[in-house]
Design a protein around this motif. Structure first.
Motif, PDB file in Angstrom:
ATOM      1  N   ILE A   1       1.012   5.592  -3.614  1.00 59.68           N
ATOM      2  CA  ILE A   1       0.390   5.111  -4.810  1.00 59.68           C
ATOM      3  C   ILE A   1       0.575   3.592  -4.592  1.00 59.68           C
ATOM      4  O   ILE A   1       1.395   2.952  -4.662  1.00 59.68           O
ATOM      5  N   PHE A   2      -0.672   3.037  -4.832  1.00 57.98           N
ATOM      6  CA  PHE A   2      -0.991   1.533  -4.969  1.00 57.98           C
ATOM      7  C   PHE A   2      -1.549   1.021  -6.311  1.00 57.98           C
ATOM      8  O   PHE A   2      -2.675   1.356  -6.582  1.00 57.98           O
ATOM      9  N   THR A   3      -0.659   0.195  -7.132  1.00 58.47           N
ATOM     10  CA  THR A   3      -1.230   0.000  -8.505  1.00 58.47           C
ATOM     11  C   THR A   3      -1.153  -1.610  -8.502  1.00 58.47           C
ATOM     12  O   THR A   3      -0.206  -2.400  -7.549  1.00 58.47           O
ATOM     13  N   PRO A   4      -1.968  -2.463  -9.397  1.00 59.14           N
ATOM     14  CA  PRO A   4      -2.964  -1.928 -10.165  1.00 59.14           C
ATOM     15  C   PRO A   4      -4.163  -2.343  -9.593  1.00 59.14           C
ATOM     16  O   PRO A   4      -5.528  -1.862  -9.966  1.00 59.14           O
ATOM     17  N   ASP A   5      -4.290  -3.353  -8.427  1.00 60.50           N
ATOM     18  CA  ASP A   5      -5.629  -3.877  -7.960  1.00 60.50           C
ATOM     19  C   ASP A   5      -6.172  -2.877  -6.905  1.00 60.50           C
ATOM     20  O   ASP A   5      -5.897  -2.810  -5.948  1.00 60.50           O
TER      21      ASP A   5
END
Ligand code: 13P
Ligand code: SF4
Length: 304
Positions: free
Chosen positions: A146-150
């Motif tokens: 999971i990659f946040t927030p961009d």
């Protein structure tokens, strides 16, 4: 405007208070010129952790001062303008991230440093745009990420590493102002120039660039590349930084619209007053800080 008297005052006050002055590359030129260190998010985090000063005066936005407080709890982190919030960091909250994690059990969470301490505390590792690719490549290959927030940085790093990412749909409203036609028009106006943009730009903009670089990467690229002129696709403060560091070359901002309003809220006057008053001070509740520290420490250890 001659700022030299105020800059001297800030430097003298900093020495008297055992403070180090850190400024991000997007700060006003006169603030950059008064700082002990000017840099990108990664470089400033490293400076905050390594500095021997007992006080850090942080000229930047909220998540940067908070990151310094996470890394250096024994130091007093003074943040001259507490309203200087990064709108991208505000696009993800701990409740939302917890819900996404519940949907993807077994996923590792990589969060851009542009996040609150509470979101960092729910993340396995943080990254900046300077080391995002190295951080993603360091994640176990058999687990979803999971990659946040961009979502723009996420899309770029996914393409660069070949790793599929579950993207949070945040973005930087300042970099989002850069349009493909801005690049095309700037190329027409400066046909000899190379185009260098930040990975917070949208994919329809990054695809038109000669290079996609973090702010520290831009300095390295423009210094080492053969071109003598560059069109710069990031926040306007970077033009001052590049012109100072690479004075033999010319830099053109891709569009005069690319200004981060909250980065510009810190003035020399506010910095002097904050240092004189010993505040406002940024602190992070100890339970959150301890959880966020592991993710931030991994970030400062990975990449250059
Ligand atoms: P870097 O300085 O890490 O390139 O980050 C850019 C940015 O937008 C910080 O808010
Ligand atoms: Fe946040 Fe964008 Fe401003 Fe950076 S430039 S501080 S990401 S709003």
């Amino acid at each position: 405007m001659d700022y030299s008297a105020m800059q001297d005052e800030l430097r003298a006050l900093a020495r008297a208070k055992d403070a180090v002055v850190l400024a991000h590359n997007y700060q006003r030129a006169e603030v950059q010129d008064a700082a002990d260190f000017v840099g990108d998010s990664l470089g400033l985090s490293r400076q905050a952790a390594a500095s021997e000063a007992s006080v850090i005066l942080f000229c930047g936005v909220d998540f940067m001062a908070e990151t310094a407080a996470i890394l250096a709890p024994e130091k007093t982190v003074i943040f001259p303008e507490p309203r200087a919030h990064c709108p991208m960091a505000a696009m993800v909250d701990a409740e939302g991230l917890a819900a996404l994690k519940a949907e993807h059990p077994g996923a590792v969470v990589v969060s851009y440093v542009n996040t609150s301490a509470a979101v960092k505390a729910l993340s396995d590792v943080c990254c900046t745009s300077a080391n995002a690719a190295e951080v993603i490549l360091a994640m176990p290959a058999d687990r979803p990420v999971i990659f946040t927030p961009d979502c723009n940085l996420g899309a770029w790093v996914s393409q660069k590493t070949g790793r599929e990412l579950i993207l949070w749909q945040g973005y930087c409203p300042t970099h989002d102002l850069i349009q493909p036609e801005d690049i095309l028009e700037a190329r027409d106006a400066h046909p000899e120039a190379k185009v260098v943009v930040h990975p917070e730009c949208r994919p329809d903009v990054t695809v038109l660039a000669d290079a996609v670089e973090s702010t520290s990467g831009m300095i390295r690229f423009c210094r080492e590349d053969d071109a003598l002129e560059f069109i710069i696709g990031t926040e306007e403060g970077m033009i001052h930084r590049l012109s100072t560091d690479v004075p033999s070359k010319r830099f053109h901002l891709v569009s005069q619209a690319v200004v981060c309003p909250t980065m510009k809220m810190t003035t020399l006057r506010k910095a002097i007053e904050a240092l004189r008053n010993g505040g406002p001070v940024v602190s992070v509740p100890e339970e959150t800080r301890a959880k966020a520290l592991a993710a931030v420490q991994r970030m400062v250890e990975i990449g250059r």
